[in-house]
Scaffold this motif. Structure first.
Motif, PDB file in Angstrom:
ATOM      1  N   LEU A 124       0.814  -1.225   0.000  1.00  0.00           N
ATOM      2  CA  LEU A 124       0.000   0.000   0.000  1.00  0.00           C
ATOM      3  C   LEU A 124       0.845   1.271   0.000  1.00  0.00           C
ATOM      4  CD1 LEU A 124      -2.806  -1.055   2.492  1.00  0.00           C
ATOM      5  CD2 LEU A 124      -2.948  -0.908   0.020  1.00  0.00           C
ATOM      6  N   ASN A 125       2.102   1.143   0.354  1.00  0.00           N
ATOM      7  CA  ASN A 125       2.963   2.326   0.348  1.00  0.00           C
ATOM      8  C   ASN A 125       4.031   2.257  -0.738  1.00  0.00           C
ATOM      9  OD1 ASN A 125       1.912   2.125   3.296  1.00  0.00           O
ATOM     10  ND2 ASN A 125       2.574   4.235   3.029  1.00  0.00           N
TER      11      ASN A 125
ATOM     12  N   GLN B 180     -11.351   3.951   2.294  1.00  0.00           N
ATOM     13  CA  GLN B 180     -10.699   3.555   3.533  1.00  0.00           C
ATOM     14  C   GLN B 180     -10.522   2.042   3.598  1.00  0.00           C
ATOM     15  OE1 GLN B 180     -12.656   5.071   7.033  1.00  0.00           O
ATOM     16  NE2 GLN B 180     -11.539   3.638   8.335  1.00  0.00           N
TER      17      GLN B 180
ATOM     18  N   PRO C 137      -8.636  -0.716  -0.324  1.00  0.00           N
ATOM     19  CA  PRO C 137      -7.236  -1.120  -0.525  1.00  0.00           C
ATOM     20  C   PRO C 137      -6.791  -2.195   0.465  1.00  0.00           C
ATOM     21  CG  PRO C 137      -7.431   1.269  -0.570  1.00  0.00           C
ATOM     22  CD  PRO C 137      -8.754   0.742  -0.109  1.00  0.00           C
ATOM     23  N   SER C 138      -7.191  -2.061   1.720  1.00  0.00           N
ATOM     24  CA  SER C 138      -6.763  -3.046   2.719  1.00  0.00           C
ATOM     25  C   SER C 138      -7.444  -4.399   2.511  1.00  0.00           C
ATOM     26  CB  SER C 138      -7.050  -2.524   4.125  1.00  0.00           C
ATOM     27  OG  SER C 138      -6.360  -1.318   4.335  1.00  0.00           O
TER      28      SER C 138
ATOM     29  N   VAL D 125       3.138   8.878   4.366  1.00  0.00           N
ATOM     30  CA  VAL D 125       2.036   7.963   4.650  1.00  0.00           C
ATOM     31  C   VAL D 125       1.241   7.594   3.402  1.00  0.00           C
ATOM     32  CG1 VAL D 125      -0.011   7.609   6.034  1.00  0.00           C
ATOM     33  CG2 VAL D 125       1.842   8.986   6.931  1.00  0.00           C
ATOM     34  N   GLY D 126       1.114   8.526   2.457  1.00  0.00           N
ATOM     35  CA  GLY D 126       0.324   8.247   1.264  1.00  0.00           C
ATOM     36  C   GLY D 126      -1.160   8.298   1.581  1.00  0.00           C
TER      37      GLY D 126
ATOM     38  N   ALA E  36      -3.352   5.568   0.433  1.00  0.00           N
ATOM     39  CA  ALA E  36      -4.009   4.266   0.254  1.00  0.00           C
ATOM     40  C   ALA E  36      -4.022   3.436   1.528  1.00  0.00           C
ATOM     41  CB  ALA E  36      -3.309   3.484  -0.862  1.00  0.00           C
ATOM     42  N   ASN E  37      -3.095   3.682   2.437  1.00  0.00           N
ATOM     43  CA  ASN E  37      -2.954   2.814   3.594  1.00  0.00           C
ATOM     44  C   ASN E  37      -3.838   3.279   4.745  1.00  0.00           C
ATOM     45  OD1 ASN E  37      -2.150   1.099   5.583  1.00  0.00           O
ATOM     46  ND2 ASN E  37       0.028   1.273   5.111  1.00  0.00           N
ATOM     47  N   ALA E  38      -5.084   2.772   4.727  1.00  0.00           N
ATOM     48  CA  ALA E  38      -6.059   3.243   5.715  1.00  0.00           C
ATOM     49  C   ALA E  38      -5.735   2.752   7.123  1.00  0.00           C
ATOM     50  CB  ALA E  38      -7.456   2.791   5.318  1.00  0.00           C
TER      51      ALA E  38
END
Lengths: 530, 320
Positions: free
Chosen positions: A297-298, A482, A485-486, B257-258, B260-262
């Motif tokens: 995700l990063n 929110q 993506p996860s 942090v961007g 996308a990373n919730a």
């Protein structure tokens, strides 16, 4: 402070919106709602009667990185000689570069300063219907199109219906061009064979392929994707490959779907059924197994470059890219890789044909010369000389035509530095297209296979009006961004609980209200279509 | 010292003179201020009417002032989403940490620089401390990723070589406040210490010599001479930065942090990131403007409260 106040005045004065003027003074009321500026169309409308005594520049908004090798300028210069002679105008391109393109595209149109005449758009990836509702486009009508773009008007024929809302035509569809932009994932045929897989056509086999890479290919990440840039991962593909559903376009977030046998009833696998839970569990397993980076995700790298370099076992995009780009390039960069393509819905025959409005051309509401813009577009789309100049460049320098009528490149041509990049994806014509020699040989076979499985998108005319549910849409989008993506990259410890939490969040964000609104508008559409 | 001079100049101008004469008399000063004045007019005052977007149903063709007025409808979303508290809390807490830790560290660095006797060594240290300030946030983001990522990160590489299990930093929200604060301090401390260092250089050396003769040791010189002389500088600097307490460092957070990373969002989401996400995910200009306007107004209130409190304690130090 006095100085500051004085500086504010001119700004306030220009916020009132510019009015469009036309070259002829006669007016005819334009059909359509009041959302667009009062435009004047000529009462005596034939192209021959248009006053072209004043030389004008028509600016076309296109997506893509502006090329710096001078080829585009050379082709445009050649084109412009013809435009000048025929309609006393010239064409100029304005590029929306790929960095933050969605925002920049909207910002450019929002400024409404009259600097743009023609706008490349699309109902599925460039928000055409939303932009219509935001007042970005000039409403067109039959008389106007007949007068200024007669060849296009005739050729589009029945398809005008796809671009009509509230009695006005809003854009010109790229309906005479065939392509496949259904998505899927590319995998290496050589590694799949080593893994004992004949081919990969479902997610179980894809998992086996990925596992083989983890076990046997040191230094290769099965799918080295950037979750920051591809936030949905394989989730949409998984849902489409396991359910006979199609996503309804133009409603944000993209969680609303219809069942293929009943397009006028809205539903959502994100809310109903167990498929989302299955997907979330699978992706959690895949994440734990290391099929993508732990910090996906990063990570912001490019899986395609990784695949070309042999460090990523897969890349995700659509058929057209496979045929024209990734397969030929992999054959060159990783000889013997035998790049294969698993398209979503391959197993359950759930493939949607390309929209006729996957590319479309609109006239900007603030254009000062809408007539000339339409005339220019008509020439570009229907005059073979201009079409080729614009799309392929100057013959002999940018391209050559082989004896069997295919498109080849001159000696020493390097696609990475010499490309023309005029990016005209808003009115291509099969009639004038040349097949590139470099295309994947199996393309025709693949197209045939796709054609046998594909169905048309049933709601091309559905222009969702979000006015009543804006607050809910914004809240849903926030929830979507929110969680998705996860979920898609298996970053929740307990996927099942996460899905339940996600659904509860959707509900409290107003899911039911939006669902009801979509259903209401679908009912209206169904009633109007009879 | 600097504040003294300022008051003197101001007093000179208190005579009843016309505006024209005043402008003429101070033309050099005004000229020197011009770049800053123009900057604020162009980037802060001219765009201000644009905030009106937050109250409209924005239509591309009708423009900002031609679009339909909808009152506070666009703000409902902010309050309904329940995010407002988290965003405000994060933004304010991060800034408090940046301001107080930052200033404390800057004073310490300035004192250390001050006690270095070798001129060359001092210059070299100063430059090295200064450098991170010029590194773009994009690069800082990459450096953080290179340090902390799970598969190839430096820290996890060391851990793996020592036979330890790697740590998945990017799924632990709790460590990020520390990482972000350290990254921010690393970038800004060297630069910020310059002001304190300059203030230290301005101290009358005879004071220190006299103290030494009276038997003061190094710690006592710092405690009784250097620190008190930095007090007014510190208060002014802290007050100035309080003005930006609702203003997040977008570049730093976005790159580290961007969006996308919730998983990290509960601890890392600030108003700027939220505004950006609303714009980039929904192209909803009214909503993102509404969030931005909320931030400005809330910030304005905080500055006023802070100033009122300071004035109450010691009017000398009030900003306005």
């Amino acid at each position: 402070m006095g100085l500051a106040a004085a500086m504010l005045l001119p700004l306030a004065a220009c916020g009132g919106g510019s009015t469009t003027t036309t070259t002829q003074a006669t007016t005819a009321a334009t059909e359509g709602d009041g959302s667009a500026a009062g435009t004047e169309t000529s009462g005596d409308m034939t192209a021959a009667n248009v006053d072209t005594s004043k030389f004008v520049t028509i600016t076309m908004l296109v997506l893509g990185n502006k090329p710096s090798n001078g080829r585009m300028e050379a082709a445009l210069a050649a084109e412009n000689e013809i435009y000048k002679e025929k309609i006393n105008a010239e064409l100029q391109l304005q590029y929306i570069e790929w960095t933050d393109w969605q925002t920049n595209y909207q910002l450019t149109l929002a400024s409404g300063d009259g600097s743009i005449d023609l706008v490349g758009t699309a109902t599925d990836w460039l928000y055409a219907w939303q932009l219509v509702q935001k007042g970005a486009f000039l409403p067109l009508d039959d008389t106007m199109l007949q007068a200024y773009a007669p060849s296009t008007y005739e050729a589009v024929g029945e398809d005008w219906d796809l671009c009509t809302l509230d009695g006005s035509i809003w854009f010109i569809p790229e309906d005479q061009y065939t392509q496949w932009t259904n998505h899927g994932i590319y995998y290496r045929g050589d590694w799949a064979a080593e893994a004992g897989l004949e081919d990969v056509s479902n997610f179980e086999e894809l998992g086996e392929y990925f596992q083989y890479i983890v076990d046997n290919k040191e230094g290769v990440i099965p799918w080295d994707v950037s979750g920051a840039n591809n936030t949905g991962g394989l989730l949409g593909g998984y849902l489409g490959s396991n359910l006979e559903i199609t996503t309804i376009l133009g409603v944000d977030p993209a969680i609303f779907t219809y069942n293929n046998d009943d397009p006028y009833t809205v539903t959502s696998p994100y809310m109903e059924g167990d498929t989302l839970v299955e997907a979330a569990k699978l992706f959690k397993e895949w994440s734990d197994a290391g099929y993508w980076r732990e910090d996906v995700l990063n990570y912001t790298g490019d899986s395609r470059d990784g695949m070309y370099a042999g460090t990523s076992g897969a890349d995700q995009h659509h058929t057209q890219t496979y045929v024209t780009t990734t397969r030929p390039i992999m054959d060159e960069k990783q000889p013997g890789s035998d790049l294969q393509y698993f398209y979503w819905g391959e197993d359950n025959n759930n493939v949607t044909r390309d929209l006729k409005t996957h590319g479309a051309m609109a006239v900007a509401a603030s254009s000062a010369n809408p007539e000339r813009a339409l005339m220019l577009y008509d020439l570009l789309r229907n005059d073979e000389t201009l079409y080729r100049l614009h799309n392929y460049g100057i013959e002999g320098e940018d391209y050559v035509v082989t004896d069997d009528g295919e498109l080849d490149r001159p000696e020493g041509y390097d696609a990475t530095t010499d490309a023309l990049d005029t990016n005209f994806w808003y009115g291509r014509m099969d009639e004038y297209e040349l097949t590139p020699v470099s295309n994947y040989d199996g393309a025709a076979e693949l197209y045939e296979e796709l054609d046998s499985k594909a169905h048309d998108y049933a709601l091309t005319k559905f222009a969702f009006d979000a006015t009543n549910v804006q607050t809910e849409i914004a809240a849903l989008t926030e929830v979507y961004n929110q969680y998705i993506p996860s979920l898609a990259y298996g970053k929740f410890e307990d996927p099942e609980a996460a899905v339940a939490e996600f659904r509860a969040a959707l509900t409290s964000a107003g899911y039911d209200t939006v669902l009801a609104e979509v259903q209401k508008q679908l009912d209206e559409l169904k009633a109007s279509e009879g | 010292m600097r504040t003294k001079t300022k008051t003197v100049t101001l007093q000179l101008n208190v005579h009843k003179v016309t505006l024209g004469t005043k402008l003429l008399r101070n033309r050099t000063l005004i000229l020197m201020c011009m770049p800053a004045i123009i900057f604020f007019i162009v980037f802060n005052y001219i765009p201000m009417p644009g905030a009106y977007i937050a109250f409209t149903d924005f239509n591309y063709n009708k423009g900002i002032f031609g679009s339909r007025f909808v009152g506070f409808k666009n703000f409902e979303f902010l309050f309904n989403s329940g995010k407002l508290w988290q965003l405000t809390r994060n933004t304010v807490l991060y800034n408090l940490a940046f301001i107080f830790l930052g200033n404390a560290l800057q004073v310490i660095i300035a004192l250390m620089l001050n006690s270095i006797l070798s001129k060359t060594f001092r210059k070299v240290s100063q430059t090295l401390l200064f450098l991170p300030y010029f590194i773009s946030a994009v690069l800082v983001g990459f450096m953080v990723y290179a340090l902390f990522n799970y598969d190839y990160g430096f820290i996890n590489g060391v851990l793996k070589n020592l036979g330890q299990d790697p740590i998945s930093f990017y799924s632990k929200a709790g460590v990020w406040p520390v990482i972000i604060i350290v990254a921010n301090l690393w970038q800004s401390t060297g630069y910020g210490s310059i002001v304190y260092f300059a203030a230290l250089c301005g101290i009358d050396q005879s004071l220190i010599e006299a103290a030494r003769i009276d038997g003061a040791n190094g710690a006592q010189v710092i405690r009784y001479i250097l620190l008190p002389s930095l007090k007014s500088t510190a208060i002014i600097l802290i007050l100035f930065s309080l003005g930006g307490i609702m203003k997040g460092n977008f570049g730093l957070f976005y790159n580290i942090v961007g969006t996308a990373n919730a998983n990290l969002q509960p601890m890392t989401d600030i108003i700027e990131l939220y505004v950006y996400r609303t714009l980039i995910n929904q192209f909803n200009f009214p909503y993102s403007t509404a969030a931005g306007l909320y931030q400005s107004i809330f910030g304005f209130i905080i500055v006023n409260i802070a100033n009122a409190v300071v004035r109450k304690i010691d009017p000398e130090y009030a900003l306005f």
